[in-house]
Design a protein around this motif. Structure first.
Motif, PDB file in Angstrom:
ATOM      1  N   ASP A  82      34.567 -63.827  68.788  1.00 24.20           N
ATOM      2  CA  ASP A  82      33.558 -64.525  69.541  1.00 24.20           C
ATOM      3  C   ASP A  82      32.774 -65.277  68.658  1.00 24.20           C
ATOM      4  OD1 ASP A  82      31.320 -65.435  70.922  1.00 24.20           O
ATOM      5  OD2 ASP A  82      31.184 -63.655  71.864  1.00 24.20           O
ATOM      6  N   PRO A  83      32.790 -66.679  68.435  1.00 26.32           N
ATOM      7  CA  PRO A  83      32.092 -67.439  67.432  1.00 26.32           C
ATOM      8  C   PRO A  83      30.660 -67.125  67.446  1.00 26.32           C
ATOM      9  CG  PRO A  83      33.828 -68.914  68.479  1.00 26.32           C
ATOM     10  CD  PRO A  83      33.635 -67.632  69.437  1.00 26.32           C
ATOM     11  N   SER A  84      30.132 -67.068  68.664  1.00 27.13           N
ATOM     12  CA  SER A  84      28.637 -66.762  68.675  1.00 27.13           C
ATOM     13  C   SER A  84      28.217 -65.527  67.910  1.00 27.13           C
ATOM     14  CB  SER A  84      28.054 -66.571  70.208  1.00 27.13           C
ATOM     15  OG  SER A  84      28.324 -65.473  70.896  1.00 27.13           O
ATOM     16  N   MET A  85      29.119 -64.764  67.762  1.00 27.58           N
ATOM     17  CA  MET A  85      28.828 -63.472  66.963  1.00 27.58           C
ATOM     18  C   MET A  85      29.220 -63.673  65.460  1.00 27.58           C
ATOM     19  SD  MET A  85      27.830 -61.179  69.400  1.00 27.58           S
ATOM     20  CE  MET A  85      27.478 -61.364  71.150  1.00 27.58           C
ATOM     21  N   SER A  86      29.648 -64.621  65.166  1.00 26.58           N
ATOM     22  CA  SER A  86      30.126 -64.747  63.600  1.00 26.58           C
ATOM     23  C   SER A  86      28.938 -64.594  62.616  1.00 26.58           C
ATOM     24  CB  SER A  86      30.784 -66.128  63.345  1.00 26.58           C
ATOM     25  OG  SER A  86      30.852 -66.474  62.163  1.00 26.58           O
ATOM     26  N   GLY A  87      29.224 -63.830  61.710  1.00 27.19           N
ATOM     27  CA  GLY A  87      28.280 -63.403  60.472  1.00 27.19           C
ATOM     28  C   GLY A  87      27.244 -62.228  61.025  1.00 27.19           C
ATOM     29  N   MET A  88      27.351 -61.790  62.242  1.00 30.11           N
ATOM     30  CA  MET A  88      26.569 -60.697  62.785  1.00 30.11           C
ATOM     31  C   MET A  88      26.918 -59.172  61.910  1.00 30.11           C
ATOM     32  SD  MET A  88      27.871 -59.071  66.117  1.00 30.11           S
ATOM     33  CE  MET A  88      29.437 -58.392  66.526  1.00 30.11           C
ATOM     34  N   GLY A  89      25.701 -58.606  61.451  1.00 33.55           N
ATOM     35  CA  GLY A  89      25.719 -57.385  60.685  1.00 33.55           C
ATOM     36  C   GLY A  89      24.414 -56.368  61.143  1.00 33.55           C
ATOM     37  N   THR A  90      24.567 -55.245  60.543  1.00 31.40           N
ATOM     38  CA  THR A  90      23.510 -54.202  60.776  1.00 31.40           C
ATOM     39  C   THR A  90      23.430 -53.096  59.728  1.00 31.40           C
ATOM     40  OG1 THR A  90      22.974 -52.611  62.305  1.00 31.40           O
ATOM     41  CG2 THR A  90      25.219 -52.705  61.985  1.00 31.40           C
ATOM     42  N   THR A  91      22.018 -52.771  59.380  1.00 32.75           N
ATOM     43  CA  THR A  91      22.174 -51.688  58.541  1.00 32.75           C
ATOM     44  C   THR A  91      22.419 -50.562  59.386  1.00 32.75           C
ATOM     45  OG1 THR A  91      19.840 -50.863  59.241  1.00 32.75           O
ATOM     46  CG2 THR A  91      19.667 -52.893  57.670  1.00 32.75           C
ATOM     47  N   VAL A  92      23.027 -49.496  58.639  1.00 27.37           N
ATOM     48  CA  VAL A  92      22.965 -48.133  59.188  1.00 27.37           C
ATOM     49  C   VAL A  92      22.607 -47.130  58.118  1.00 27.37           C
ATOM     50  CG1 VAL A  92      24.829 -46.376  60.005  1.00 27.37           C
ATOM     51  CG2 VAL A  92      25.075 -48.666  60.897  1.00 27.37           C
ATOM     52  N   THR A  93      21.927 -46.238  58.571  1.00 29.14           N
ATOM     53  CA  THR A  93      21.483 -44.929  58.150  1.00 29.14           C
ATOM     54  C   THR A  93      21.684 -43.925  59.061  1.00 29.14           C
ATOM     55  OG1 THR A  93      20.022 -46.285  56.835  1.00 29.14           O
ATOM     56  CG2 THR A  93      19.588 -43.931  56.638  1.00 29.14           C
ATOM     57  N   VAL A  94      22.440 -42.903  58.679  1.00 25.62           N
ATOM     58  CA  VAL A  94      22.787 -41.939  59.532  1.00 25.62           C
ATOM     59  C   VAL A  94      23.056 -40.530  58.704  1.00 25.62           C
ATOM     60  CG1 VAL A  94      25.493 -42.247  58.989  1.00 25.62           C
ATOM     61  CG2 VAL A  94      24.785 -40.813  61.021  1.00 25.62           C
ATOM     62  N   ALA A  95      22.480 -39.599  59.367  1.00 25.69           N
ATOM     63  CA  ALA A  95      22.444 -38.217  59.087  1.00 25.69           C
ATOM     64  C   ALA A  95      22.962 -37.253  59.970  1.00 25.69           C
ATOM     65  CB  ALA A  95      20.748 -37.580  58.957  1.00 25.69           C
ATOM     66  N   ARG A  96      23.857 -36.042  59.397  1.00 22.33           N
ATOM     67  CA  ARG A  96      24.418 -35.368  60.105  1.00 22.33           C
ATOM     68  C   ARG A  96      23.891 -33.892  59.679  1.00 22.33           C
ATOM     69  NH1 ARG A  96      30.733 -33.907  60.126  1.00 22.33           N
ATOM     70  NH2 ARG A  96      30.895 -32.435  61.690  1.00 22.33           N
ATOM     71  N   VAL A  97      23.344 -33.176  60.413  1.00 29.27           N
ATOM     72  CA  VAL A  97      22.756 -32.027  59.973  1.00 29.27           C
ATOM     73  C   VAL A  97      23.722 -30.737  60.709  1.00 29.27           C
ATOM     74  CG1 VAL A  97      20.951 -30.209  60.281  1.00 29.27           C
ATOM     75  CG2 VAL A  97      20.202 -32.868  60.256  1.00 29.27           C
ATOM     76  N   THR A  98      24.282 -30.060  59.461  1.00 33.52           N
ATOM     77  CA  THR A  98      25.227 -28.985  59.894  1.00 33.52           C
ATOM     78  C   THR A  98      24.734 -27.693  59.371  1.00 33.52           C
ATOM     79  OG1 THR A  98      26.529 -29.374  58.251  1.00 33.52           O
ATOM     80  CG2 THR A  98      27.082 -30.302  59.956  1.00 33.52           C
ATOM     81  N   GLY A  99      24.192 -26.679  60.015  1.00 32.98           N
ATOM     82  CA  GLY A  99      23.476 -25.535  59.445  1.00 32.98           C
ATOM     83  C   GLY A  99      22.337 -25.907  58.623  1.00 32.98           C
ATOM     84  N   ASP A 100      22.289 -25.556  57.322  1.00 34.03           N
ATOM     85  CA  ASP A 100      21.233 -25.528  56.503  1.00 34.03           C
ATOM     86  C   ASP A 100      21.248 -26.836  55.526  1.00 34.03           C
ATOM     87  OD1 ASP A 100      23.222 -24.495  54.872  1.00 34.03           O
ATOM     88  OD2 ASP A 100      22.032 -22.932  54.085  1.00 34.03           O
ATOM     89  N   ARG A 101      22.434 -27.666  55.917  1.00 35.42           N
ATOM     90  CA  ARG A 101      22.556 -29.129  54.998  1.00 35.42           C
ATOM     91  C   ARG A 101      22.635 -30.275  55.901  1.00 35.42           C
ATOM     92  NH1 ARG A 101      23.431 -28.057  49.979  1.00 35.42           N
ATOM     93  NH2 ARG A 101      23.953 -29.790  48.947  1.00 35.42           N
ATOM     94  N   VAL A 102      21.918 -31.350  55.165  1.00 34.78           N
ATOM     95  CA  VAL A 102      22.133 -32.631  55.876  1.00 34.78           C
ATOM     96  C   VAL A 102      22.943 -33.524  55.019  1.00 34.78           C
ATOM     97  CG1 VAL A 102      19.916 -33.188  54.720  1.00 34.78           C
ATOM     98  CG2 VAL A 102      20.899 -34.675  56.677  1.00 34.78           C
ATOM     99  N   TYR A 103      24.056 -34.048  55.426  1.00 33.86           N
ATOM    100  CA  TYR A 103      24.736 -35.189  55.088  1.00 33.86           C
ATOM    101  C   TYR A 103      24.269 -36.492  55.397  1.00 33.86           C
ATOM    102  CZ  TYR A 103      27.515 -31.147  54.189  1.00 33.86           C
ATOM    103  OH  TYR A 103      28.079 -29.833  53.711  1.00 33.86           O
ATOM    104  N   VAL A 104      24.120 -37.381  54.554  1.00 35.17           N
ATOM    105  CA  VAL A 104      23.688 -39.088  54.637  1.00 35.17           C
ATOM    106  C   VAL A 104      24.471 -39.928  54.213  1.00 35.17           C
ATOM    107  CG1 VAL A 104      21.872 -40.415  54.391  1.00 35.17           C
ATOM    108  CG2 VAL A 104      21.251 -37.951  54.189  1.00 35.17           C
TER     109      VAL A 104
END
Ligand code: MN
Length: 232
Positions: A82-104
């Motif tokens: 879609d030409p109207s979406m050309s060049g779009m982007g985004t930051t992503v910061t994601v954390a997954r918490v499993t037990g006593d650890r966090v993965y980022v």
């Protein structure tokens, strides 16, 4: 984990290109960019890919990086259709918490902080022109804060062929907090003020709401999104 989240369009921008995800130990923020409504599409698309990613028993860091790469591929595919979406982007910061650890996993200038024993520690590194110059020792913190290119990203999900994703993991202790936010918060509220609000507010939701309110009170110049989690 007790989690609170808040997002607001701010006082200047016409629409909210930020988004967040809170689900089953997965916490994420995304700050989209692009013309028309492309920024909203980019952030929402990336968060939907993370939400639907089939996390399994594999290495959590590798899976989280693969999930962000899947988001990158999906945003690029939409932009190419879609030409109207050309060049779009985004930051992503994601954390997954499993037990006593966090993965980022992290791309862009949204941030994840660890809150431990009343101290705030920035875990992610900003991928912006000013932050890269600061890390290279070419400008100081004051110059970075007012740099004309402080909002220009050096990496974004959906932009370019190859995407370099930062991954890290750390142990979580009882009482630790996690804060994920977009630059609409950190451009207006410094670390000391964030720490004060986290100390004052009784619940993660109250803290997220109070931080968004503080950014709005200081001008609300950008969309602002905050996710706060507290470990049991
Ligand atoms: Mn922003």
């Amino acid at each position: 984990m007790e989690v609170g989240a808040s997002t607001h369009v701010g006082k200047v921008r016409p629409n909210n290109e930020d988004g967040y995800l809170v689900r089953d130990g997965l916490l994420a923020v995304a700050d989209g960019m692009g013309g028309h409504r492309a920024g909203e599409v980019a952030s929402a698309t990336a968060l939907a890919v993370l939400r639907d990613y089939p996390f399994g028993p594999g290495d959590p860091s590798a899976e989280l990086a693969a999930a962000v790469q899947a988001a990158h591929s999906r945003v690029r595919a939409l932009a190419s259709q879609d030409p109207s979406m050309s060049g779009m982007g985004t930051t992503v910061t994601v954390a997954r918490v499993t037990g006593d650890r966090v993965y980022v996993a992290h791309v862009g200038d949204s941030r994840l902080y660890l809150w431990r024993a009343g101290q705030l520690h920035q875990v992610t590194a900003d991928h912006s022109v000013a932050a890269e110059l600061l890390r290279a020792g070419q400008i100081d913190e004051v110059a970075a804060r007012f740099h004309p290119h402080r909002h220009i990203l050096t990496r974004a999900v959906g932009v370019g062929d190859q995407l370099d994703v930062d991954v890290t993991d750390l142990p979580l202790e009882p009482g630790d907090g996690l804060l994920l936010c977009t630059d609409g918060l950190t451009a207006l509220v410094d670390d000391a003020d964030i720490a004060r609000v986290l100390l004052e507010q009784p619940t993660p939701q109250a803290a997220a709401d109070a931080l968004v309110e503080l950014a709005l009170a200081r001008g609300g110049t950008d969309n602002v999104t905050v996710v706060v989690a507290r470990a049991d």
